[in-house]
Design an enzyme around this catalytic site. Sequence first.
Site, mmCIF file in Angstrom:
data_model
loop_
_atom_site.group_PDB
_atom_site.id
_atom_site.type_symbol
_atom_site.label_atom_id
_atom_site.label_comp_id
_atom_site.label_asym_id
_atom_site.label_seq_id
_atom_site.Cartn_x
_atom_site.Cartn_y
_atom_site.Cartn_z
ATOM 1 N N LYS A 171 0.369 -0.833 0.296
ATOM 2 C CA LYS A 171 -0.205 -0.533 -0.129
ATOM 3 C C LYS A 171 0.849 0.965 0.113
ATOM 4 C CE LYS A 171 -1.879 2.715 2.827
ATOM 5 N NZ LYS A 171 -1.967 3.600 2.015
ATOM 6 N N GLU A 246 10.704 1.603 10.036
ATOM 7 C CA GLU A 246 11.981 2.412 9.975
ATOM 8 C C GLU A 246 10.625 3.921 10.101
ATOM 9 O OE1 GLU A 246 12.862 5.713 8.817
ATOM 10 O OE2 GLU A 246 12.643 4.893 6.690
#
Length: 464
Positions: A171, A246
């Site tokens: 996505k 991250e």
Amino acid sequence: MFLHKNYINGEWIETEEKVEVVNPATLEVLGTVPDASEKEAKSAVDAAHQALAGWAGLSAYERSEYLANWSRLIDEEQEELAKIMTLEQGKPKKDAIGELVYGNAYMKWYAEEAKRVYGEIIPASTKDKRIFVKHEPVGVVAAITPWNFPAAMITRKFAPALAAGCTVVLKPSEETPFTALKLAELAEKVGIPKGVINIVTGDAKTIAGVWQKDARVRKITFTGSTPVGKILMKDAAETMKKISLELGGQAPLIVSQHADLAKAVDGALQAKFRNGGQACVAANRFLVHEDLFDEFVERITARTAELVCGNGLEEGVHVGPLINADAVEKVEKHVNDAVEKGAEVTTGGKRAHVGAGHFFEPTVIKGATDDMLCFQEETFGPVIPVSTFKTLDEAIQRANNTPYGLAAYVFTEKMNEAIYLMDRLQFGIVGINDGSTSAAQAPFGDIKRVVLAERVEKKELWNI
Ligand code: SIN
């Protein structure tokens, strides 16, 4: 130029509901993409699951060949991809090309690494036994990527997963889906088998919600904000998925007494103005030794004042728009807070009226202090707040006094000083005389937040 559909099981799918994509430089609507429902999110996993055995069953050389061919097409289509990226994300076209080179390096690197997933034979405790260690693909990987690097964050997730034999559902950010869809079109052209990569656009909660509940998804990989990362980590526990996150950064940039000032100024500009400061590794807190402070501020002010802010498609523009109105508001809040607390704006400092979009002037703030918002939170914008220090230990202590631990930068000409700093800075990446540390072949990651979370709770460190 823009692909308006989702790519699931090798087919281009439309939905009734759509999301508009806006050019942040002009505020014009560029087009729409599907606002996918749970149905599309699930069919992407069905496809990836179905394709898994076939993809994992290819030889490493075959997977490598697919990645190499895909990367060749990305190079060939660089101009078109860069234009799409600038239109939807805002970064200057030259920077978009830079991102494509950087992003495609992941494809090229992992096309090679695909062939080097070695196993091990470990001596057993008895002589009639052998212990073989073989690496297996994790399974279906769900990737959720941000708007700030619309190509590189996708290639950084696709390339290692595909090389290892995993299939992927991805996505992209709802703000920058067109680059992702164009990359999928190129994957289709090189014949990556259907179902191996799938792109679903729309609401993050809806799509990620389906992927999190589905036990066939064995790994989540996410680049984005820390609060969302925390939610994903919690939800992944339900089906015991592996997870790679991250998240945010709050990078210090330390200019020691023994720095080469010209190098430090160049490096500081690089570490700040890549993508207009909208990077998790962007330098956010500039700590300059008191002997060099005035000259550093003078030089960086002059260089920052020369930067041209504007529409990234125009020649000569160095800094594009911020992604949206909230981003401009946050930058403005940080600058105003610094001024209220006694800092001085030496250049910039306000919204830039260079188009209808979300522009903020490249800014330098002299006399920043640790209590200012710009030293406590990620600004994610084109602001250089400069503070001074007396001793290296003071700089290290202040640099480390944050729950973030992603990147730090150090400028010094003394090897022993560089090593002293590198060993003590609690950051996953430390650039020495280098304002641009990211590379496909280097590890990229954060240390610390987990370790220090408790100290943050106890308010021993700044909260965010
Ligand atoms: C990021 O800001 O999310 C990534 C930056 C990089 O890869 O250098």
